[in-house]
Design a protein around this motif. Structure first.
Motif, PDB file in Angstrom:
ATOM      1  N   ALA A 291      -1.467 -12.725   2.071  1.00 47.74           N
ATOM      2  CA  ALA A 291      -2.667 -13.330   1.475  1.00 47.74           C
ATOM      3  C   ALA A 291      -3.888 -12.410   1.488  1.00 47.74           C
ATOM      4  CB  ALA A 291      -2.984 -14.654   2.172  1.00 47.74           C
ATOM      5  N   ASP A 292      -4.081 -11.665   2.584  1.00 45.71           N
ATOM      6  CA  ASP A 292      -5.262 -10.788   2.648  1.00 45.71           C
ATOM      7  C   ASP A 292      -4.887  -9.302   2.746  1.00 45.71           C
ATOM      8  OD1 ASP A 292      -4.184 -10.857   5.158  1.00 45.71           O
ATOM      9  OD2 ASP A 292      -6.090 -11.109   6.217  1.00 45.71           O
TER      10      ASP A 292
ATOM     11  N   LYS B   2      -3.744 -11.838  -3.113  1.00 48.63           N
ATOM     12  CA  LYS B   2      -4.915 -11.740  -3.998  1.00 48.63           C
ATOM     13  C   LYS B   2      -5.582 -10.359  -3.982  1.00 48.63           C
ATOM     14  CE  LYS B   2      -4.909 -16.164  -5.195  1.00 48.63           C
ATOM     15  NZ  LYS B   2      -3.632 -16.272  -5.890  1.00 48.63           N
ATOM     16  N   ASN B   3      -5.472  -9.647  -2.834  1.00 47.94           N
ATOM     17  CA  ASN B   3      -6.159  -8.338  -2.729  1.00 47.94           C
ATOM     18  C   ASN B   3      -5.232  -7.151  -2.949  1.00 47.94           C
ATOM     19  OD1 ASN B   3      -8.341  -9.864  -1.915  1.00 47.94           O
ATOM     20  ND2 ASN B   3      -7.973  -9.515   0.277  1.00 47.94           N
ATOM     21  N   LEU B   4      -3.971  -7.431  -3.254  1.00 46.48           N
ATOM     22  CA  LEU B   4      -2.963  -6.365  -3.267  1.00 46.48           C
ATOM     23  C   LEU B   4      -3.221  -5.305  -4.348  1.00 46.48           C
ATOM     24  CD1 LEU B   4      -0.394  -5.742  -1.618  1.00 46.48           C
ATOM     25  CD2 LEU B   4       0.935  -6.850  -3.417  1.00 46.48           C
ATOM     26  N   LYS B   5      -3.173  -4.032  -3.907  1.00 43.50           N
ATOM     27  CA  LYS B   5      -3.388  -2.914  -4.825  1.00 43.50           C
ATOM     28  C   LYS B   5      -2.145  -2.056  -4.971  1.00 43.50           C
ATOM     29  CE  LYS B   5      -8.079  -3.054  -3.134  1.00 43.50           C
ATOM     30  NZ  LYS B   5      -7.801  -4.384  -2.523  1.00 43.50           N
ATOM     31  N   ILE B   6      -1.324  -2.028  -3.925  1.00 43.09           N
ATOM     32  CA  ILE B   6      -0.155  -1.153  -3.939  1.00 43.09           C
ATOM     33  C   ILE B   6       0.972  -1.721  -3.066  1.00 43.09           C
ATOM     34  CG2 ILE B   6      -1.327   0.299  -2.165  1.00 43.09           C
ATOM     35  CD1 ILE B   6       0.408   2.669  -3.216  1.00 43.09           C
ATOM     36  N   VAL B   7       2.203  -1.580  -3.579  1.00 35.03           N
ATOM     37  CA  VAL B   7       3.404  -1.935  -2.819  1.00 35.03           C
ATOM     38  C   VAL B   7       4.240  -0.671  -2.713  1.00 35.03           C
ATOM     39  CG1 VAL B   7       5.542  -3.306  -2.769  1.00 35.03           C
ATOM     40  CG2 VAL B   7       3.480  -4.261  -3.816  1.00 35.03           C
ATOM     41  N   VAL B   8       4.637  -0.298  -1.506  1.00 32.35           N
ATOM     42  CA  VAL B   8       5.567   0.825  -1.381  1.00 32.35           C
ATOM     43  C   VAL B   8       6.870   0.337  -0.768  1.00 32.35           C
ATOM     44  CG1 VAL B   8       6.028   3.132  -0.491  1.00 32.35           C
ATOM     45  CG2 VAL B   8       3.729   2.534  -1.209  1.00 32.35           C
ATOM     46  N   ARG B   9       7.944   0.543  -1.500  1.00 33.27           N
ATOM     47  CA  ARG B   9       9.274   0.243  -1.015  1.00 33.27           C
ATOM     48  C   ARG B   9       9.685   1.488  -0.214  1.00 33.27           C
ATOM     49  NH1 ARG B   9      14.016   0.065   1.071  1.00 33.27           N
ATOM     50  NH2 ARG B   9      15.748  -0.759  -0.173  1.00 33.27           N
ATOM     51  N   ALA B  10       9.760   1.359   1.110  1.00 35.08           N
ATOM     52  CA  ALA B  10      10.158   2.495   1.945  1.00 35.08           C
ATOM     53  C   ALA B  10      11.664   2.675   1.788  1.00 35.08           C
ATOM     54  CB  ALA B  10       9.790   2.232   3.400  1.00 35.08           C
TER      55      ALA B  10
END
Ligand code: 3PG
Length: 307
Positions: free
Chosen positions: A47-48, A68-76
């Motif tokens: 959420a944050d 809501k604040n997500l800018k980047i997802v990294v799949r390790a």
């Protein structure tokens, strides 16, 4: 900025410590959600979060909507079929993987699986050797290349198929023979090591016809994804050909049926083991943290997969 590490299957402690070091050194906060058993825990934790590090954890449209604040997802790791790229892109969220970072661990497991099956799952008096046998590599990317090189070092004849690599020199440099068609590959391979991602094109693409074309006593080794297998076709081929074997690091949807019908000719790890080494966790985990910091501070999108 809050960086969330959400791992149903946690990283080794050393990797988590390293990730924490990178994140806190950059002046960010680290949040950890490990071994969660319900999606609701992930929905609450994201959420944050400004950035998210995952392994095979499912980053669905619902997860993205909750963040809501997500800018980047990294799949390790390598395969990013667990991330809803369309949902991320629609929100302008960058998605990355960490190519190559856990490849050696997966390649070592693929070779170990070949030996395990050629020794008839360690049954005395029934084994054979992999030296001198033909190893087929389906997709010559980061993992495929390492499997090919290790197979060569163990005295195997290595052939490979990869329609996305036009440059013959890539194969020649490793002493690997490139074949032109997938049919040719399976026909030649005593051991076939799968390294294709799960995509709309590859799902269910490995089935009855390819398996039936393999040489006597052949083994299919799957350290890629279960979705690429046509499971009904696999059952049919294993039923008609009592010499064929299948070993997988990702249990099939019908694994109980496979185990019951085919006994020692099939094997599945209880949990995906390919990247379960301290080295792979450290390499992929730290790379993920560094890529996030480099993106948030400098805008570096080198490993973005949803460009
Ligand atoms: C990958 O795609 O990197 C491997 O399949 C490893 O996945 P895991 O991090 O879930 O073990």
């Amino acid at each position: 900025m809050k960086i969330l590490v959400a791992t149903e299957k946690p990283f080794a402690k050393k990797a988590v410590d390293g990730i924490r070091g990178i994140v806190e050194n950059a002046g960010y906060e680290l949040a950890l959600l490990e071994k969660y058993t319900d999606k609701s825990e992930l929905l609450e934790a994201v959420a944050d979060a400004d950035a998210l590090i995952v392994r095979s954890d499912k980053v669905t449209a619902e997860v993205i909507a909750a963040a809501k604040n997500l800018k980047i997802v990294v799949r390790a790791g390598a395969g990013y079929d667990n991330v809803d790229l369309a949902a991320a892109s629609a929100r302008g969220i960058v998605v990355m993987n960490t190519p190559g970072q856990n490849s050696n661990a997966v390649a070592e497991l693929a070779l170990a699986m070949m030996i395990y099956m050629s020794r008839n799952r360690f049954t005395p008096g029934t084994g054979s050797e992999i030296q001198g046998k033909t190893l087929g590599i389906h997709a010559y990317g980061n993992v495929g290349k390492l499997v090919g090189r290790k197979g060569k070092a163990l005295g195997m004849n290595v052939v490979a198929y990869d329609p996305f690599i036009a440059d013959e020199a890539v194969f020649e440099a490793d002493g690997v023979k490139k074949v032109a068609t997938v049919e040719e590959l399976y026909k030649a391979s005593d051991f076939l090591s799968l390294h294709i991602p799960a995509t709309e094109q590859t799902k269910g693409s490995i089935g009855y016809d390819l398996l039936m074309s393999m040489p006597k006593g052949a083994t299919l080794v799957n350290t890629a994804r279960k979705e690429v297998i046509d499971e009904a076709g696999l059952v049919r081929a294993l039923t008609e050909r009592e010499d064929l074997k299948y070993i997988t690091d990702i249990a099939a949807g019908n694994q109980a049926e496979l185990d019951e019908k085919f006994g020692k000719r099939v094997f599945a790890t209880a949990k995906k083991m390919g990247a379960e080494t301290a080295e792979a966790n450290i390499n992929a985990g730290l790379a993920a943290a560094s890529q996030i910091v480099d993106f948030l501070k400098n805008g570096n999108t080198r490993f973005q997969v949803n460009k």
